[in-house]
Every structure is written in structure tokens, then in C-alpha cells.
Design an enzyme around this catalytic site. Structure first.
Site, PDB file in Angstrom:
ATOM      1  N   ASP A  31      -7.200  -0.100   0.344  1.00 53.49           N
ATOM      2  CA  ASP A  31      -6.200   0.101   1.237  1.00 53.49           C
ATOM      3  C   ASP A  31      -6.529   1.811   1.244  1.00 53.49           C
ATOM      4  O   ASP A  31      -5.405   1.822   2.296  1.00 53.49           O
ATOM      5  CB  ASP A  31      -5.149   0.285  -0.834  1.00 53.49           C
ATOM      6  CG  ASP A  31      -4.326  -0.509  -1.897  1.00 53.49           C
ATOM      7  OD1 ASP A  31      -5.028  -1.900  -0.917  1.00 53.49           O
ATOM      8  OD2 ASP A  31      -3.268  -1.119  -1.855  1.00 53.49           O
ATOM      9  N   GLY A  61       0.878  -1.197   0.056  1.00 55.77           N
ATOM     10  CA  GLY A  61       0.306   0.288   0.077  1.00 55.77           C
ATOM     11  C   GLY A  61       0.981   1.133  -0.469  1.00 55.77           C
ATOM     12  O   GLY A  61       0.605   2.836   0.655  1.00 55.77           O
ATOM     13  N   SER A  62       2.057   1.623  -0.433  1.00 52.95           N
ATOM     14  CA  SER A  62       2.964   2.174  -0.428  1.00 52.95           C
ATOM     15  C   SER A  62       1.950   3.958  -0.889  1.00 52.95           C
ATOM     16  O   SER A  62       2.101   4.838  -0.911  1.00 52.95           O
ATOM     17  CB  SER A  62       4.270   2.106  -1.001  1.00 52.95           C
ATOM     18  OG  SER A  62       4.164   1.921  -1.946  1.00 52.95           O
ATOM     19  N   SER A  63       1.708   3.282  -2.179  1.00 49.95           N
ATOM     20  CA  SER A  63       1.026   5.009  -3.132  1.00 49.95           C
ATOM     21  C   SER A  63      -0.394   5.406  -1.373  1.00 49.95           C
ATOM     22  O   SER A  63       0.037   6.717  -1.832  1.00 49.95           O
ATOM     23  CB  SER A  63       0.853   4.465  -4.869  1.00 49.95           C
ATOM     24  OG  SER A  63      -0.938   3.090  -3.952  1.00 49.95           O
ATOM     25  N   ALA A  64      -1.004   3.694  -1.395  1.00 55.20           N
ATOM     26  CA  ALA A  64      -2.513   4.840  -0.906  1.00 55.20           C
ATOM     27  C   ALA A  64      -1.724   5.207   0.537  1.00 55.20           C
ATOM     28  O   ALA A  64      -2.412   6.147   1.436  1.00 55.20           O
ATOM     29  CB  ALA A  64      -3.241   3.264  -0.541  1.00 55.20           C
TER      30      ALA A  64
HETATM   31  O1  PMV Z   1      -1.694  -2.525  -4.922  1.00 52.80           O
HETATM   32  P1  PMV Z   1      -1.845  -3.425  -4.340  1.00 52.80           P
HETATM   33  O2  PMV Z   1      -1.039  -4.168  -4.476  1.00 52.80           O
HETATM   34  O3  PMV Z   1      -1.573  -3.199  -2.633  1.00 52.80           O
HETATM   35  O4  PMV Z   1      -2.795  -4.555  -4.570  1.00 52.80           O
HETATM   36  C1  PMV Z   1      -4.483  -3.948  -4.328  1.00 52.80           C
HETATM   37  C2  PMV Z   1      -5.175  -5.072  -4.120  1.00 52.80           C
HETATM   38  C3  PMV Z   1      -6.462  -5.468  -4.828  1.00 52.80           C
HETATM   39  O5  PMV Z   1      -7.583  -5.985  -4.346  1.00 52.80           O
HETATM   40  C4  PMV Z   1      -5.795  -6.307  -6.154  1.00 52.80           C
HETATM   41  C5  PMV Z   1      -6.714  -4.285  -5.940  1.00 52.80           C
HETATM   42  C6  PMV Z   1      -7.820  -3.838  -5.748  1.00 52.80           C
HETATM   43  O6  PMV Z   1      -8.028  -2.086  -5.133  1.00 52.80           O
HETATM   44  O7  PMV Z   1      -8.285  -3.819  -4.330  1.00 52.80           O
END
Ligand code: PMV
Length: 323
Positions: free
Chosen positions: A155, A110-113
Site C-alpha cells: 500500500d 489504501g485510504s490509510s496509506a
Molecule cells: O487494507 P487493504 O484493504 O488495502 O489490504 C491490504 C492488502 C493485504 O494484502 C490484505 C495486506 C497487505 O499488507 O498487503
């Protein structure tokens, strides 16, 4: 206000990544690895945006010039500034925004969030907007849309509120457990691409609708059963469910050899369960076990040059130094 420091946790998805995009429940846990944002007053006629992890150092005398110079990969930051200008009348001038994250990018943590939420909260406090966590998370969602296309919202929610949450169709509830969950996070050293992983599943679903729908449905029921197991502290059951969740993610084509190697080492050495976390195709693997077992697995993985660390729950969510 002259200066504000804000931080937000990263997250790991324990159950239900990908199926959550199709409306099934998922369980995520905020982790004690965080992103940080400092906003301070700058000298006259300067707006500065610094993002250490990516070597980004943008500065300009004018807001619009700064927005236009933000690289494509970080357009969600531009959206954030535009939203605050439009919806809250914030004039971004004479400030220095400094972002940094302890989460490695493309790791599924979740680095971007986490960086987005830390930034939103810093703007919120610096300009005394008094936004609620719900409003912070909603803006975080809009930024995630720019990054991922059609995110589930798990996220931004986890990075905002912290703790362990059950997330389903935009709604969430906090979960608690009588056991102190010990989770080992191992990095595959392969940067993943969330958009690509989501798209791969979408295409597979178009090709084999019944099969893929069944896999996604089972992942949803795993998350529901896991919620009960977590609540009653049945860690053995959680491990078993993690392994089955991993098999399904693998059938959906988002696992890879490195993930399989880590899971095998973990399960052959006493872990309760192990699975990829986040979008897959790289990123990280989570392993559930007793502390001593995880320490042993950690060493075995390190011997193979696989970076890993033990993590615990972040219960605070996004916050500033004042809180
Ligand atoms: O971007 P990540 O690796 O944190 O993945 C997010 C999780 C997913 O279920 C794949 C996408 C989502 O928006 O929930």
C-alpha cells in the site's frame, strides 16, 4: 515556507492480496482518487490537526499535548510526528495540518496509506527535508504497521510511487501494458477490517496448513502469469486470472455475499473478470472490461444502489503543488 499542499493516490490490488503477506508477488495500481494534506503556519503557540473525513479537530499549545490527544484509531499519525521529531529534529509548533481524503475508509483502496504518505510528504516539503520517495515510503510503512500489524508494504509503495507495480518481499518494479486498463470499482458499503481479514487467514492456515499454503501458492503463480498477460496486453487472460484469484480469496474466507453479487452481475454482463480488492470481508470489488461494457455494468449496479465508478491509473504518485 508558509503553506504546502501535498496529495497521494489511493490504490487497488489487481492480483495477490493476502498471498503478498506470505511473500508471494502481487500487482497493484495507483488510482486517480487521492488524499490531501495542507500544512500552513498558524498563529503563535498553536498546533492544529484536522482530519475532515472523521470530524477530527485537535488543537493545543503544546506538541506533547496534541500527540496525547490523538484518538487510538489514528495513533499512526502520532508515530509520524514522533519519528520526524526524533530522526529529523523537527519541532512541531505554530502549524496547522489539514488532512482530507476522497477515498472512503475501510474500502480496500489504501485510504490509510494514501493519507499517511500525503502527510509525510507535506512535512518533508514544509520543513525542506529533501526526503527521497524511498524514505517517504519507508516512513509510510512504519505508519501502516501501527494500522495493520504486519503489512506487506504494497500500500505505502503504490501510494508513494504511483503507476502499476509488481511487489514482492519489499521490492517493487513498475509494470506497463500496451492496453489502457479500464477498471470499474464498486463499493460493497461494508467497511472492512484489514487486521481481522489477515488474522482470519492466519488462523485458517494454522488449522489447515497444507490446504491454505496451496491456495496462497496458486495466488502467487496467478500474479506471475498476470504480469506476463499485462505486459503483452492479453486482457482476456487477465480477466480469467482475476476470476480464479477471486475463487481462491473466497476459499480463504475473505469474500462475502455482497462481493459475490457484484462479481456475478459483472461476469453475466460481459466483464472479462471481477474480484474483491484489498483485504476483503467488505470493501471494494474491481471489474475489468471494455469501457462500454463497464458503463453498462455500472448502470446495472447503480440500479441496485451499489455505488461504483470507473477509474484510471495515477502515474504521478505522491507530489506537492510545486511538482
Ligand atoms: O487494507 P487493504 O484493504 O488495502 O489490504 C491490504 C492488502 C493485504 O494484502 C490484505 C495486506 C497487505 O499488507 O498487503
Amino acid at each position: 515556507m508558509n503553506k504546502i499542499n501535498s496529495c497521494a493516490p489511493g490504490k487497488t490490488i489487481l492480483f495477490g492480496e493476502h498471498s503478498v503477506v506470505y511473500g508471494y508477488p502481487a500487482i497493484a495500481m495507483a488510482i486517480d482518487i487521492q488524499s490531501y494534506c495542507e500544512i500552513s503556519k498558524a498563529s503563535k503557540d498553536i498546533i492544529e490537526l484536522i482530519f475532515d473525513n472523521y470530524g477530527i479537530k485537535l488543537h493545543s499549545a503544546h506538541y506533547l499535548e496534541l500527540i496525547n490527544s490523538i484518538p487510538e484509531k489514528f495513533k499512526h499519525f502520532a508515530l509520524c510526528f514522533q519519528l520526524f521529531k526524533k530522526d529529523y529534529g523537527i519541532e512541531f509548533e505554530n502549524i496547522r495540518i489539514h488532512l482530507t481524503s476522497d477515498l472512503f475508509p475501510g474500502s480496500g483502496l489504501g485510504s490509510s496509506a494514501s493519507t499517511s504518505v500525503a502527510l509525510i510528504n507535506a512535512i518533508n516539503k514544509f520543513y525542506r527535508l529533501d526526503l527521497s520517495k524511498e524514505e517517504i515510503s519507508d516512513i509510510g510503512y512504519k505508519m501502516e504497521e501501527v494500522v495493520h500489524g504486519s503489512p506487506s508494504g504494497i500500500d505505502n509503495t503504490t501510494c508513494t510511487y504511483g503507476n502499476i507495480i509488481n511487489y514482492e518481499k519489499g521490492k517493487f518494479e513498475f509494470l506497463t501494458s500496451p492496453v489502457d486498463l479500464k477498471i470499474l470499482i464498486s463499493y460493497t458499503d461494508i467497511e472492512h477490517d484489514t487486521k481481522k481479514a489477515i488474522n482470519n487467514i492466519k488462523m485458517l492456515k494454522e488449522e489447515k496448513p497444507d490446504l491454505v499454503s496451496n491456495y496462497l501458492k496458486e495466488m502467487g503463480s496467478i500474479a506471475r502469469t498476470a504480469k506476463k498477460a499485462l505486459h503483452s496486453g492479453n486482457i482476456l487472460e487477465m480477466g480469467r486470472l482475476m476470476n480464479r484469484n477471486q475463487q481462491l480469496l473466497s476459499l480463504l474466507g475473505v469474500s462475502n455475499e455482497k462481493i459475490d453479487v457484484i462479481n456475478k452481475i459483472a461476469n453475466n454482463n460481459g466483464a472479462y473478470g471481477s474480484k474483491l480488492t484489498g483485504a476483503g470481508l467488505g470493501g471494494c470489488v474491481i471489474t475489468l472490461g471494455e469501457k462500454k461494457t463497464l458503463e453498462r455494468i455500472s448502470q446495472l449496479l447503480k440500479n441496485k444502489n451499489i455505488m461504483n465508478f470507473l477509474t484510471s491509473i495515477n502515474e504521478k504518485g505522491v507530489r506537492t503543488d510545486e511538482e
